[in-house]
Design a protein around this motif. Structure first.
Motif, PDB file in Angstrom:
ATOM      1  N   UNK A  48      47.673 109.198  18.953  1.00  0.00           N
ATOM      2  CA  UNK A  48      48.190 110.287  18.024  1.00  0.00           C
ATOM      3  C   UNK A  48      47.172 110.650  17.280  1.00  0.00           C
ATOM      4  N   UNK A  49      45.730 110.142  16.192  1.00  0.00           N
ATOM      5  CA  UNK A  49      44.952 110.925  15.944  1.00  0.00           C
ATOM      6  C   UNK A  49      44.228 111.930  16.166  1.00  0.00           C
ATOM      7  N   UNK A  50      44.089 111.989  17.838  1.00  0.00           N
ATOM      8  CA  UNK A  50      43.614 113.166  18.488  1.00  0.00           C
ATOM      9  C   UNK A  50      44.374 114.429  18.942  1.00  0.00           C
ATOM     10  N   UNK A  51      46.014 113.818  18.938  1.00  0.00           N
ATOM     11  CA  UNK A  51      46.758 114.977  18.673  1.00  0.00           C
ATOM     12  C   UNK A  51      46.866 115.185  17.671  1.00  0.00           C
ATOM     13  N   UNK A  52      46.927 114.763  16.650  1.00  0.00           N
ATOM     14  CA  UNK A  52      47.026 115.798  15.298  1.00  0.00           C
ATOM     15  C   UNK A  52      46.119 116.846  15.130  1.00  0.00           C
ATOM     16  N   UNK A  53      44.941 116.428  15.970  1.00  0.00           N
ATOM     17  CA  UNK A  53      43.727 117.080  15.746  1.00  0.00           C
ATOM     18  C   UNK A  53      43.607 118.343  16.125  1.00  0.00           C
ATOM     19  N   UNK A  54      44.599 118.599  16.921  1.00  0.00           N
ATOM     20  CA  UNK A  54      44.672 119.315  17.760  1.00  0.00           C
ATOM     21  C   UNK A  54      43.777 119.849  18.347  1.00  0.00           C
ATOM     22  N   UNK A  55      43.425 119.799  19.542  1.00  0.00           N
ATOM     23  CA  UNK A  55      42.412 119.882  19.564  1.00  0.00           C
ATOM     24  C   UNK A  55      42.327 119.983  21.446  1.00  0.00           C
ATOM     25  N   UNK A  56      43.879 120.498  21.534  1.00  0.00           N
ATOM     26  CA  UNK A  56      43.820 121.674  22.570  1.00  0.00           C
ATOM     27  C   UNK A  56      42.941 121.729  23.678  1.00  0.00           C
ATOM     28  N   UNK A  57      42.742 122.551  24.752  1.00  0.00           N
ATOM     29  CA  UNK A  57      41.279 122.545  25.209  1.00  0.00           C
ATOM     30  C   UNK A  57      39.976 122.024  24.816  1.00  0.00           C
TER      31      UNK A  57
END
Length: 98
Positions: A48-57
């Motif tokens: 969840x923390x990684x998704x919240x960081x918005x690291x798409x791509x």
């Protein structure tokens, strides 16, 4: 300069991920390998923390380590070892969070 950040340690064991995310630039990327890929387990706090960081791509994981831990996820791009080498050549610097 863009940097590839690499974390191999368990993400819940210390504050490396928090520190890394604080300094991650807009053009930087994060590669998870070893025990760090466990942080991608769907529903986990670190996922969840990684998704919240918005690291798409810009979020990658070694596919071999995902397989070894039976982790199926759709957020980080899985890489084999040649892909890891290619990725490291794309960035100006590579920073391993030891």
């Amino acid at each position: 300069m863009a940097t590839l950040h690499i974390i191999a340690h368990a993400l819940w064991s210390d504050d490396r991920l928090d520190s890394c995310l604080r300094i991650l630039g807009a053009k930087d990327a994060l590669l998870l390998c070893g025990e760090a890929v466990s942080g991608l387990r769907p529903g986990s706090e670190t996922a969840l923390q990684l998704r919240a960081a918005q690291l798409q791509g810009r979020l990658f994981a070694l596919q071999e380590d995902l397989y070894a831990r039976a982790i199926s996820q759709d957020y980080a791009k899985g890489l084999d070892y040649p892909g890891f080498v290619e990725l490291s050549l794309y960035y100006d610097k590579v920073n391993s969070w030891l």
